[in-house]
Design a protein around this motif. Structure first.
Motif, short mmCIF file in Angstrom:
data_model
loop_
_atom_site.label_atom_id
_atom_site.label_comp_id
_atom_site.label_asym_id
_atom_site.label_seq_id
_atom_site.Cartn_x
_atom_site.Cartn_y
_atom_site.Cartn_z
N CYS A 10 0.83 -1.21 0.00
CA CYS A 10 0.00 0.00 0.00
C CYS A 10 0.87 1.26 0.00
O CYS A 10 1.97 1.27 0.53
N GLN A 11 0.34 2.32 -0.57
CA GLN A 11 1.06 3.59 -0.62
C GLN A 11 0.85 4.35 0.69
O GLN A 11 0.18 5.37 0.75
N ASN A 33 9.55 2.34 1.77
CA ASN A 33 8.61 1.23 1.60
C ASN A 33 9.22 0.23 0.61
O ASN A 33 9.34 0.51 -0.58
N TYR A 36 6.12 -1.60 -1.96
CA TYR A 36 5.13 -0.89 -2.77
C TYR A 36 5.39 -0.99 -4.26
O TYR A 36 4.46 -1.10 -5.06
N ALA A 43 10.33 2.84 -2.53
CA ALA A 43 9.62 4.13 -2.53
C ALA A 43 9.97 4.87 -1.25
O ALA A 43 9.84 4.31 -0.15
N SER A 45 9.58 8.45 1.04
CA SER A 45 8.93 9.73 1.33
C SER A 45 9.64 10.36 2.51
O SER A 45 9.83 9.71 3.54
N HIS A 84 11.82 7.33 -5.92
CA HIS A 84 12.00 5.89 -6.05
C HIS A 84 13.46 5.59 -6.32
O HIS A 84 14.09 6.24 -7.16
#
Length: 99
Positions: A10-11, A33, A36, A43, A45, A84
């Motif tokens: 999941c994002q 993550n 993902y 990924a 953030s 990414h």
């Protein structure tokens, strides 16, 4: 810098980074993550509060180990950035951050 590593299809990595920055407001929080994206891509953030500038910090981490980040990484808002990375580039980032 605080790094939270998750493995989710999941994002949710932006949400987790945002949640942790409220608790660690004097730091940059990165949420990576591993689950993902396909093909082993990671990924990432990042979130920051105050005058911290995430894109500059991420680029500096690559430079510390004599590497250049991929062209599509470490852009965006000074307090919200990421992108990414391949697993190999993520390992370079971690090494540049001192992990």
């Amino acid at each position: 810098m605080a790094i939270v590593t998750i493995d989710s299809p999941c994002q949710i990595h932006p949400l987790i980074a945002q949640q942790w920055i409220t608790r660690l407001s004097d730091r940059v929080v990165l949420c990576a993550n591993l689950g993902y994206l396909p093909n082993g891509m990671v990924a990432i953030s990042g979130r920051a509060a105050g005058n911290l500038h995430i894109p500059d910090l991420l680029r500096a981490a690559f430079a510390r180990v004599g590497a250049t980040p991929p062209a599509n990484f470490a852009h965006g808002h000074p307090q919200a950035s990421g992108g990414h990375l391949s697993a190999a580039d993520y390992a370079v980032l971690l090494r540049g951050l001192g992990y």
